[in-house]
Design an enzyme around this catalytic site. Structure first.
Site, mmCIF file in Angstrom:
data_model
loop_
_atom_site.group_PDB
_atom_site.id
_atom_site.type_symbol
_atom_site.label_atom_id
_atom_site.label_comp_id
_atom_site.label_asym_id
_atom_site.label_seq_id
_atom_site.Cartn_x
_atom_site.Cartn_y
_atom_site.Cartn_z
ATOM 1 N N SER A 145 39.993 45.509 35.717
ATOM 2 C CA SER A 145 38.883 45.656 34.781
ATOM 3 C C SER A 145 37.755 44.724 35.154
ATOM 4 O O SER A 145 37.922 43.772 35.916
ATOM 5 C CB SER A 145 39.348 45.336 33.368
ATOM 6 O OG SER A 145 39.590 43.949 33.276
ATOM 7 N N LYS A 146 36.621 45.035 34.593
ATOM 8 C CA LYS A 146 35.395 44.305 34.859
ATOM 9 C C LYS A 146 35.593 42.806 34.590
ATOM 10 O O LYS A 146 35.053 41.968 35.286
ATOM 11 C CB LYS A 146 34.317 44.869 33.930
ATOM 12 C CG LYS A 146 32.958 44.301 34.159
ATOM 13 C CD LYS A 146 32.102 45.234 34.996
ATOM 14 C CE LYS A 146 30.770 44.611 35.313
ATOM 15 N NZ LYS A 146 30.386 44.653 36.699
ATOM 16 N N ARG A 147 36.394 42.525 33.579
ATOM 17 C CA ARG A 147 36.556 41.140 33.174
ATOM 18 C C ARG A 147 37.100 40.258 34.296
ATOM 19 O O ARG A 147 36.751 39.110 34.425
ATOM 20 C CB ARG A 147 37.470 41.047 31.956
ATOM 21 C CG ARG A 147 36.754 40.493 30.746
ATOM 22 C CD ARG A 147 37.669 40.440 29.552
ATOM 23 N NE ARG A 147 38.385 41.697 29.372
ATOM 24 C CZ ARG A 147 39.688 41.770 29.195
ATOM 25 N NH1 ARG A 147 40.421 40.702 29.171
ATOM 26 N NH2 ARG A 147 40.265 42.948 29.028
#
Ligand code: GLU
Length: 487
Positions: free
Chosen positions: A255-257
């Site tokens: 994920s982007k995180r």
């Protein structure tokens, strides 16, 4: 007779192209090419709220950058063009109408408030899933017509019959079964007149004669709904193949995180398109031997859906870095020269004038040590400027009472050296170490630090040869001036 293979990449233009999207595009491309089939690019732009300006161009640019060519789709013509779902609304309406006539679907006029109330009530009763209660299914034909004429906002829903087992075969994970009780009477046409993903996707896959649906695992929960739609239309099912999830090293969903997931980010970081493709091909596909570096031709040759596994694929950035470095090492010097010149233009050295010969020499000695082209001037900054600052810890580590003497001796000899060659430099090292009775490393370490500002890198004599006598001497002087009184 075996049908001609046709697959599609069907992105929604909702933002950047995620690494997972590129993997889907790539696997479809490899599968099509391996089987002499066709790849269709279809832009699924029916969600008006999630549409993002420039996203279509970004998709097309990304595919172009990595060399994934599609046979039909936007700007490619073809029988079914254009492949923008927003330009095919008529078709979805006809199909929804067909299902209404066949009593497989129905108009629903329920308000948002009513739907929310049902949902809340079902949640309160701890039902496993929340579903529409089919109220509008019992409206009479007259009531429906009256509502339609009066322009009452409505959607069209599929009538899902409870108590059935929905079954389909997934090429990668085998038979999948689910009880129809768990499936809502899904909306096919929304109140804004646009179709939902489910309807448009199934209708297009059928009309575009798609034989294999290859997409990410996150779409698996939608598939039973699609199977119901195929059945409602009386269409034969295509082959489904859901690609494994992409995971971070800690096995959480990519994920982007946790880092970059947009293909554009990898591009701007300096990854080569063929290296990225090579890496992505291995995310879920197992070539069944130890080989890790594949040209696109080899990938096309070897790729099969049988080689795709169902367990999550770990996105290991170190492996990507290794592959990128391998690709750079395989490049010819002049190719790297062109790339380096391109990158220098956007660097702080953009106003400097370097000869091809100088840059080529840097490339030759730095090539085994780079992961990115820009490492040539980032890791090898000492070829482009004198060290700005020295790390005092390093200086402290190498400095001893003989350092000033050794460095002074070396630069004095350098000044009078007749011919500036590697052999002569080596001779000089040998001579100093014999005369002062010290190991060669005792000369090399301070010399390297003085000239480059670091203790890593290619051979110091090669570096000195490249940057030249004068710069070497002035860097040694500067280093001595800075530190000789400190110790
Ligand atoms: N439009 C969907 C997406 O954005 C397509 C999913 C599918 O391939 O069916 O990925």
């Amino acid at each position: 007779m075996q049908k001609d293979i046709r697959v599609r990449y069907a992105p929604s233009p909702t933002g950047f192209v995620h690494i997972g999207n590129l993997r889907t595009a790539l696997f479809n491309y490899l599968f099509a090419k391996h089987n002499n089939g066709k790849l269709v690019l279809r832009i699924e732009d029916t969600d008006q709220l999630r549409k993002v300006e420039g996203a279509v161009e970004n998709i097309i640019r990304t595919l172009q950058w990595v060399g994934i060519e599609y046979d039909e789709g936007p700007y490619k013509g073809g029988d079914y063009a254009p492949y923008f779902q927003s330009e095919r609304l008529e078709i979805y309406h006809e199909h929804a109408k067909y299902l209404i006539d066949k009593k497989k679907a129905y108009y629903c006029f329920c308000t948002e408030e009513r739907l929310n109330a049902i949902k809340q009530e079902q949640q309160k009763q701890k039902q496993p899933v929340t579903k529409y209660d089919k109220k509008c299914l019992s409206l009479t034909e007259d009531e429906v017509q009256k509502n339609l004429q009066a322009g009452v906002p409505h959607v069209i829903r599929l009538n899902v019959i409870p108590g059935m087992t929905i079954k389909f075969n997934d090429f990668i994970r085998g038979e999948v079964q689910i009880l129809s009780d768990l499936i809502d009477d899904q909306v096919l046409i929304k109140s804004d007149g646009y179709p939902t993903y489910h309807l448009a996707n199934v209708v297009d896959d059928y009309l575009m004669k798609i034989t294999h649906i290859i997409r990410g695992e996150e779409w698996l929960p939608s598939t039973p709904k699609h199977v119901l739609l195929y059945e409602a239309f009386g269409w034969e099912l295509p082959i489904f193949a859901h690609l494994p999830l992409l995971l971070n090293k800690d096995r959480s969903k990519l994920s982007k995180r946790q880092g970059d997931v947009a293909v554009e980010d990898y591009k701007s970081k300096g990854y080569l398109p063929d290296a990225l493709i090579n890496f992505i091909a291995l995310l879920g596909w197992n070539p069944k031997d130890e080989q890790e570096i594949f040209s696109i031709t080899e990938l096309i040759d070897k790729f099969t859906l049988e080689g795709v596994h169902k367990s999550g694929a770990i996105f290991d950035i170190e492996k990507l870095n290794w592959i990128n470095a391998e690709y750079l090492r395989k490049k010819q010097g002049f190719e790297l020269l062109i790339m380096l010149r391109e990158e220098l233009k956007n660097s702080k050295y953009s106003n400097e004038d370097y000869s091809d010969e100088y840059l080529m020499n840097i490339i030759t000695i730095m090539k085994p040590r780079i992961t990115f082209v820009r490492d040539l001037y980032e890791k090898g900054y000492y070829f482009f400027e004198e060290p700005q600052d020295y790390d005092f810890n390093l200086v402290e580590k190498i400095w001893n009472p003989t350092t000033t003497g050794i460095l002074t001796r070396f630069k004095d000899e350098l000044k009078i050296m007749q011919s500036f060659t590697k052999e002569n430099l080596e001779e000089e090292l040998k001579r100093i170490s014999a005369e002062l009775n010290i190991k060669k490393s005792q000369i090399i370490q301070p010399l390297r630090l003085a000239v480059t500002g670091t203790t890593e890198g290619p051979g110091i004599l090669e570096i000195i040869l490249l940057i030249g006598k004068e710069k070497t001497i002035s860097r040694i002087n500067r280093f001595l001036e800075k530190y000789q009184n400190n110790f």
